[in-house]
Design a protein around this motif. Structure first.
Motif, PDB file in Angstrom:
ATOM      1  N   ASN A 163       0.852  -1.190   0.000  1.00 18.60           N
ATOM      2  CA  ASN A 163       0.000   0.000   0.000  1.00 18.60           C
ATOM      3  C   ASN A 163       0.889   1.242   0.000  1.00 18.60           C
ATOM      4  OD1 ASN A 163       0.855   0.132   2.683  1.00 18.60           O
ATOM      5  ND2 ASN A 163      -1.149   0.745   3.457  1.00 18.60           N
ATOM      6  N   HIS A 164       0.292   2.435   0.031  1.00 22.89           N
ATOM      7  CA  HIS A 164       1.052   3.668  -0.201  1.00 22.89           C
ATOM      8  C   HIS A 164       2.032   3.979   0.923  1.00 22.89           C
ATOM      9  CE1 HIS A 164      -1.215   4.892  -3.822  1.00 22.89           C
ATOM     10  NE2 HIS A 164      -2.182   4.186  -3.259  1.00 22.89           N
ATOM     11  N   SER A 165       1.782   3.473   2.128  1.00 22.92           N
ATOM     12  CA  SER A 165       2.716   3.709   3.235  1.00 22.92           C
ATOM     13  C   SER A 165       3.718   2.564   3.379  1.00 22.92           C
ATOM     14  CB  SER A 165       1.944   3.867   4.543  1.00 22.92           C
ATOM     15  OG  SER A 165       1.336   2.631   4.908  1.00 22.92           O
ATOM     16  N   GLY A 166       3.403   1.419   2.772  1.00 25.86           N
ATOM     17  CA  GLY A 166       4.256   0.238   2.916  1.00 25.86           C
ATOM     18  C   GLY A 166       3.950  -0.570   4.162  1.00 25.86           C
ATOM     19  N   GLU A 167       2.990  -0.099   4.962  1.00 25.88           N
ATOM     20  CA  GLU A 167       2.647  -0.820   6.197  1.00 25.88           C
ATOM     21  C   GLU A 167       1.924  -2.126   5.887  1.00 25.88           C
ATOM     22  OE1 GLU A 167      -0.156  -0.500  10.160  1.00 25.88           O
ATOM     23  OE2 GLU A 167      -0.414   0.937   8.549  1.00 25.88           O
ATOM     24  N   LEU A 168       1.173  -2.145   4.781  1.00 27.99           N
ATOM     25  CA  LEU A 168       0.417  -3.338   4.395  1.00 27.99           C
ATOM     26  C   LEU A 168       0.933  -3.886   3.074  1.00 27.99           C
ATOM     27  CD1 LEU A 168      -3.220  -2.168   5.269  1.00 27.99           C
ATOM     28  CD2 LEU A 168      -1.690  -3.563   6.667  1.00 27.99           C
ATOM     29  N   LEU A 169       0.914  -5.189   2.949  1.00 31.90           N
ATOM     30  CA  LEU A 169       1.353  -5.878   1.740  1.00 31.90           C
ATOM     31  C   LEU A 169       0.284  -6.901   1.377  1.00 31.90           C
ATOM     32  CD1 LEU A 169       3.524  -6.765  -0.357  1.00 31.90           C
ATOM     33  CD2 LEU A 169       4.534  -8.185   1.440  1.00 31.90           C
ATOM     34  N   ALA A 170      -0.273  -6.770   0.183  1.00 30.53           N
ATOM     35  CA  ALA A 170      -1.359  -7.674  -0.232  1.00 30.53           C
ATOM     36  C   ALA A 170      -0.875  -8.625  -1.312  1.00 30.53           C
ATOM     37  CB  ALA A 170      -2.551  -6.867  -0.757  1.00 30.53           C
ATOM     38  N   THR A 171      -1.343  -9.865  -1.234  1.00 28.88           N
ATOM     39  CA  THR A 171      -1.090 -10.831  -2.307  1.00 28.88           C
ATOM     40  C   THR A 171      -2.433 -11.415  -2.738  1.00 28.88           C
ATOM     41  OG1 THR A 171      -0.856 -12.754  -0.856  1.00 28.88           O
ATOM     42  CG2 THR A 171       1.135 -11.480  -1.294  1.00 28.88           C
ATOM     43  N   GLY A 185      -6.541 -19.053  -6.390  1.00 30.43           N
ATOM     44  CA  GLY A 185      -7.755 -19.530  -5.738  1.00 30.43           C
ATOM     45  C   GLY A 185      -8.727 -18.414  -5.403  1.00 30.43           C
ATOM     46  N   GLY A 186      -8.439 -17.176  -5.847  1.00 30.91           N
ATOM     47  CA  GLY A 186      -9.338 -16.054  -5.617  1.00 30.91           C
ATOM     48  C   GLY A 186      -9.214 -15.429  -4.246  1.00 30.91           C
ATOM     49  N   ARG A 187      -8.177 -15.819  -3.483  1.00 30.47           N
ATOM     50  CA  ARG A 187      -8.015 -15.280  -2.138  1.00 30.47           C
ATOM     51  C   ARG A 187      -7.092 -14.066  -2.140  1.00 30.47           C
ATOM     52  NH1 ARG A 187      -7.326 -20.999  -1.281  1.00 30.47           N
ATOM     53  NH2 ARG A 187      -5.141 -20.594  -1.724  1.00 30.47           N
ATOM     54  N   VAL A 188      -7.359 -13.151  -1.208  1.00 30.52           N
ATOM     55  CA  VAL A 188      -6.455 -12.030  -0.952  1.00 30.52           C
ATOM     56  C   VAL A 188      -5.944 -12.192   0.475  1.00 30.52           C
ATOM     57  CG1 VAL A 188      -6.282  -9.538  -0.643  1.00 30.52           C
ATOM     58  CG2 VAL A 188      -7.576 -10.460  -2.570  1.00 30.52           C
ATOM     59  N   VAL A 189      -4.617 -12.170   0.622  1.00 28.20           N
ATOM     60  CA  VAL A 189      -3.995 -12.228   1.944  1.00 28.20           C
ATOM     61  C   VAL A 189      -3.266 -10.908   2.162  1.00 28.20           C
ATOM     62  CG1 VAL A 189      -2.392 -13.437   3.475  1.00 28.20           C
ATOM     63  CG2 VAL A 189      -3.691 -14.729   1.769  1.00 28.20           C
ATOM     64  N   ILE A 190      -3.568 -10.235   3.282  1.00 22.26           N
ATOM     65  CA  ILE A 190      -2.928  -8.959   3.601  1.00 22.26           C
ATOM     66  C   ILE A 190      -2.013  -9.172   4.798  1.00 22.26           C
ATOM     67  CG2 ILE A 190      -3.296  -6.556   4.275  1.00 22.26           C
ATOM     68  CD1 ILE A 190      -6.071  -6.749   2.956  1.00 22.26           C
ATOM     69  N   PHE A 191      -0.758  -8.717   4.650  1.00 25.27           N
ATOM     70  CA  PHE A 191       0.212  -8.771   5.740  1.00 25.27           C
ATOM     71  C   PHE A 191       0.420  -7.355   6.264  1.00 25.27           C
ATOM     72  CE2 PHE A 191       1.169 -12.201   2.771  1.00 25.27           C
ATOM     73  CZ  PHE A 191       1.239 -13.308   3.611  1.00 25.27           C
ATOM     74  N   GLN A 192       0.577  -7.251   7.581  1.00 28.64           N
ATOM     75  CA  GLN A 192       0.818  -5.952   8.203  1.00 28.64           C
ATOM     76  C   GLN A 192       2.195  -5.938   8.831  1.00 28.64           C
ATOM     77  OE1 GLN A 192      -1.316  -4.956  11.863  1.00 28.64           O
ATOM     78  NE2 GLN A 192      -1.682  -2.891  11.089  1.00 28.64           N
ATOM     79  N   TYR A 240       6.466  -8.696   8.679  1.00 26.96           N
ATOM     80  CA  TYR A 240       5.101  -8.694   8.163  1.00 26.96           C
ATOM     81  C   TYR A 240       4.389  -9.963   8.619  1.00 26.96           C
ATOM     82  CZ  TYR A 240       6.039  -4.675   5.192  1.00 26.96           C
ATOM     83  OH  TYR A 240       6.324  -3.403   4.741  1.00 26.96           O
ATOM     84  N   ASN A 241       3.239  -9.770   9.272  1.00 29.02           N
ATOM     85  CA  ASN A 241       2.440 -10.911   9.722  1.00 29.02           C
ATOM     86  C   ASN A 241       1.033 -10.807   9.155  1.00 29.02           C
ATOM     87  OD1 ASN A 241       4.451 -12.198  11.322  1.00 29.02           O
ATOM     88  ND2 ASN A 241       4.184 -10.593  12.857  1.00 29.02           N
ATOM     89  N   VAL A 242       0.350 -11.946   9.072  1.00 27.31           N
ATOM     90  CA  VAL A 242      -0.983 -11.966   8.451  1.00 27.31           C
ATOM     91  C   VAL A 242      -1.923 -11.035   9.207  1.00 27.31           C
ATOM     92  CG1 VAL A 242      -2.987 -13.385   7.912  1.00 27.31           C
ATOM     93  CG2 VAL A 242      -0.701 -14.296   7.530  1.00 27.31           C
ATOM     94  N   TYR A 243      -2.560 -10.152   8.479  1.00 26.97           N
ATOM     95  CA  TYR A 243      -3.482  -9.161   9.031  1.00 26.97           C
ATOM     96  C   TYR A 243      -4.922  -9.541   8.719  1.00 26.97           C
ATOM     97  CZ  TYR A 243      -5.487  -4.408   9.555  1.00 26.97           C
ATOM     98  OH  TYR A 243      -6.240  -3.316   9.911  1.00 26.97           O
ATOM     99  N   SER A 244      -5.145  -9.959   7.471  1.00 26.98           N
ATOM    100  CA  SER A 244      -6.497 -10.360   7.059  1.00 26.98           C
ATOM    101  C   SER A 244      -6.410 -11.280   5.852  1.00 26.98           C
ATOM    102  CB  SER A 244      -7.317  -9.108   6.710  1.00 26.98           C
ATOM    103  OG  SER A 244      -8.594  -9.463   6.220  1.00 26.98           O
ATOM    104  N   LEU A 285      -9.286  -7.590  18.913  1.00 26.77           N
ATOM    105  CA  LEU A 285      -9.262  -6.913  17.612  1.00 26.77           C
ATOM    106  C   LEU A 285      -9.788  -7.830  16.515  1.00 26.77           C
ATOM    107  CD1 LEU A 285      -8.330  -4.408  15.928  1.00 26.77           C
ATOM    108  CD2 LEU A 285      -6.199  -5.649  15.571  1.00 26.77           C
ATOM    109  N   MET A 286     -10.715  -7.305  15.726  1.00 28.68           N
ATOM    110  CA  MET A 286     -11.227  -8.040  14.565  1.00 28.68           C
ATOM    111  C   MET A 286     -10.974  -7.214  13.320  1.00 28.68           C
ATOM    112  SD  MET A 286     -14.958  -9.694  15.322  1.00 28.68           S
ATOM    113  CE  MET A 286     -15.464  -9.459  13.651  1.00 28.68           C
ATOM    114  N   VAL A 287     -10.421  -7.837  12.289  1.00 33.50           N
ATOM    115  CA  VAL A 287     -10.228  -7.153  11.011  1.00 33.50           C
ATOM    116  C   VAL A 287     -11.280  -7.669  10.047  1.00 33.50           C
ATOM    117  CG1 VAL A 287      -8.627  -6.675   9.129  1.00 33.50           C
ATOM    118  CG2 VAL A 287      -7.753  -6.951  11.455  1.00 33.50           C
ATOM    119  N   GLU A 288     -12.099  -6.770   9.544  1.00 33.11           N
ATOM    120  CA  GLU A 288     -13.193  -7.155   8.653  1.00 33.11           C
ATOM    121  C   GLU A 288     -12.910  -6.690   7.233  1.00 33.11           C
ATOM    122  OE1 GLU A 288     -17.142  -7.006  11.441  1.00 33.11           O
ATOM    123  OE2 GLU A 288     -16.339  -5.084  10.795  1.00 33.11           O
ATOM    124  N   ALA A 289     -13.136  -7.561   6.273  1.00 38.71           N
ATOM    125  CA  ALA A 289     -13.055  -7.194   4.851  1.00 38.71           C
ATOM    126  C   ALA A 289     -14.461  -7.289   4.268  1.00 38.71           C
ATOM    127  CB  ALA A 289     -12.109  -8.137   4.113  1.00 38.71           C
TER     128      ALA A 289
END
Length: 447
Positions: free
Chosen positions: A38-46, A50-57, A72-76, A163-167
Motif C-alpha cells: 500500500n502507499h505507506s508500505g505498512e500493508l502488503l497484499a497478495t 484460488g481467488g483469495r487475498v492475503v494482507i500482511f501488516q 510482516y504478519n498476516v493481518y487479514s 481486535l477483529m479485522v473485517e473485509a
C-alpha cells in the motif's frame, strides 16, 4: 557490488521472511498471481489463483531489537472472487486474482481494488476492537425482547473486545469487459480508475458501478484484421488526464483524456526500431510488453518485455534512455522456451522509492536489480537454502559457455518452472517482496 539499492550505496540484501507452505507439491489455487504494497508500505497484499487475498501488516519496530525492522504478519485473509460460469458463452470464469491496487488512505479504514478476468471489486478493510452492549430491545445473546417488558431505558455502551479485522465488499464493477482484464490503475484524482482488457480500456468512477466510459477501443470491425492487443495500462502518478497503455507489438501509447472522449488517437507513441541483426521468428513474441510502470516522479516510465527492461523519458519517443538486459543468455534458448510456452510468461517490474533502482524477475527463482545512477546490476535468488534470518544474499552469475566457475550456474541447468513473475518494492524503505510460485519472500537491506 553487494547489490543494487536506493541512494547509490552498496546495499546488502538480507533474507527477512518467507510465507507459504514448503511442500514441493503445490496446489494450483495457492500460486501467487499478484503482489502489492500500500502507499505507506505498512500493508502488503497478495492475490492467488484460488481467488483469495492475503494482507500482511508490518509490526511496529521492537525497542529491544532496533536494528530489526518490523516483520510482516498476516493481518487479514478473505475470499475476493469465486469461480463463475458465463452461460451465454459457455465459458468458465476462473477466480484467479489478476491485479490488486490500493487506494490512498482517507480515514481509519483501508480500501483496495481486486480483479479477476471479468469483475472488479472494491474492498473495505477495517478494524473493530469495541462492541456495543446494553441494548433496550435485544438480549446480550441477540434475541429480541418483548417491548412490553421494557420498563427502563438503558444507554448502550461500548466495551473493549479482541481486535477483529473485517473485509467487506463495498462495490462490484461487473459486465463491462468482453475480454480478460489485465490491468487496473487508480487515478491521482482518487475518484476514478481504469480497467484494461485485450482490446478496450474503460474509465470508472469509484462510486458508480452500473456504467463506465470506454476510452480506448482497438477492436477492428473484422477480427481477422486484428494485429495487436493491449497488454498493460496505467495512469500517470500526478497528471489525472494522462495514461499509457502498452501493446503486444512492443509499442507504448500515451493518451490525454482532455483531447477527446475516445482516446483512440494517442498523443505520443513510444517505439524503438528493431535491430535487423536480431530479427528472428520469435522477434514479435519477445517484443510484446508485459508490464508498464510510471516512475514515482512521473518523468519516466519503465517497460518490461521478455528479455529486457527499458526506461523511457516521457519527453523522448524515439528510443528508450536506458535498456537493461535481464537474461540475454536465453536468446539462444528461445526455441525450447517456445516449445514449453515459457516464452509467453508475463514478467512484471517495479521501481524503488526514489526511482534510482528497478527490479524484475527471471527464471530459476532469480530476480534482477539495476542501479540506474551507477549502471550496476545484480542477480539474486529467492530460495529456502538462504533463508536463515538476516543471512546475506549472495549475487548469482549465469555461465553462458566455456569453463564454468565455482559459483556460476550453467544456462542448461536453469529451472524454467521456477520463475519470479511478481515483485513489489516498499514505497519508502529497502524492503522487497518477491513471489515464487506459492511462496512470498521478503528481503530487506542489512542495516
Amino acid at each position: 557490488m553487494a547489490g543494487a539499492g536506493g541512494g547509490g550505496n552498496d546495499v546488502q540484501w538480507c533474507f527477512s521472511q518467507v510465507k507459504g507452505a514448503i511442500d514441493d507439491d503445490v496446489a494450483e489455487a495457492d500460486i501467487i498471481s499478484t503482489v502489492e504494497f500500500n502507499h505507506s508500505g505498512e500493508l502488503l497484499a497478495t492475490g492467488d489463483k484460488g481467488g483469495r487475498v492475503v494482507i500482511f501488516q508490518q509490526e511496529l519496530e521492537s525497542k529491544n531489537q532496533p536494528q530489526c525492522r518490523g516483520e510482516y504478519n498476516v493481518y487479514s485473509t478473505f475470499q475476493s472472487h469465486e469461480p463463475e460460469f458465463d452461460y451465454l458463452k459457455s465459458l468458465e470464469i476462473e477466480e484467479k486474482i489478476n491485479k490488486i491496487r490500493w487506494l490512498p488512505q482517507k480515514n481509519a479504514a483501508q480500501f483496495l481494488l481486486s480483479t479477476n478476468d471479468k469483475t472488479i471489486k472494491l474492498w473495505k478493510i477495517s478494524e473493530r476492537d469495541k462492541r456495543p452492549e446494553g441494548y433496550n430491545l435485544k438480549e446480550e445473546d441477540g434475541r429480541y425482547r418483548d417491548p412490553t417488558t421494557v420498563t427502563t431505558l438503558r444507554v448502550p455502551v461500548f466495551h473493549p473486545m479482541d481486535l477483529m479485522v473485517e473485509a467487506s465488499p463495498r462495490r462490484v464493477f461487473a459486465n463491462a469487459h468482453t475480454y480478460h482484464i489485465n490491468s487496473i490503475s487508480v487515478n491521482s484524482d482518487c475518484e476514478t480508475y481504469l480497467s484494461a482488457d485485450d482490446l478496450r480500456i474503460n474509465l470508472w468512477n469509484l462510486e458508480i458501478t452500473d456504467r463506465s466510459f470506454n476510452i480506448v477501443d482497438i477492436k477492428p470491425a473484422n477480427m481477422e484484421e486484428l494485429t495487436e492487443v493491449i497488454t498493460a495500462a496505467e495512469f500517470h502518478p500526478n497528471q489525472c488526464n494522462t495514461f499509457v497503455y502498452s501493446s503486444s507489438k512492443g509499442t507504448i501509447r500515451l493518451c490525454d483524456m482532455r483531447a477527446s472522449a475516445l482516446c483512440d488517437q494517442h498523443s505520443k507513441l513510444f517505439e524503438e526500431p528493431e535491430d535487423p541483426s536480431n530479427r528472428s521468428f520469435f522477434s514479435e513474441i519477445i517484443s510484446s510488453i508485459s508490464d508498464v510502470k510510471f516512475s514515482h516522479s512521473g518523468r519516466y516510465m519503465m517497460t518490461r518485455d521478455y528479455l529486457t527492461v527499458k526506461i523511457w523519458d516521457l519527453n523522448m519517443e524515439s528510443r528508450p534512455v536506458e535498456t537493461y538486459q535481464v537474461h540475454e543468455y536465453l536468446r539462444s534458448k528461445l526455441c525450447s522456451l517456445y516449445e514449453n510456452d515459457c516464452i509467453f510468461d508475463k514478467f512484471e517490474c517495479c521501481w524503488n522509492g526514489n526511482d534510482s533502482v528497478v527490479m524484475t524477475g527471471s527464471y530459476n527463482n532469480f530476480f534482477r536489480m539495476f542501479d540506474r545512477g551507477y549502471r550496476q546490476d545484480v542477480t539474486l535468488e529467492a530460495s529456502r537454502e538462504s533463508s536463515k534470518p538476516r543471512s546475506v544474499l549472495k549475487p548469482r552469475k549465469v555461465c553462458t559457455g566455456g569453463k564454468r566457475k565455482k559459483d556460476e550456474i550453467s544456462v542448461d541447468s536453469l529451472d524454467f518452472n521456477k520463475k519470479i513473475l511478481h515483485t513489489a518494492w516498499h514505497p519508502q524503505d529497502n524492503i522487497i517482496a518477491v513471489a515464487t510460485t506459492n511462496n512470498l519472500y521478503i528481503f530487506q537491506d542489512r542495516l
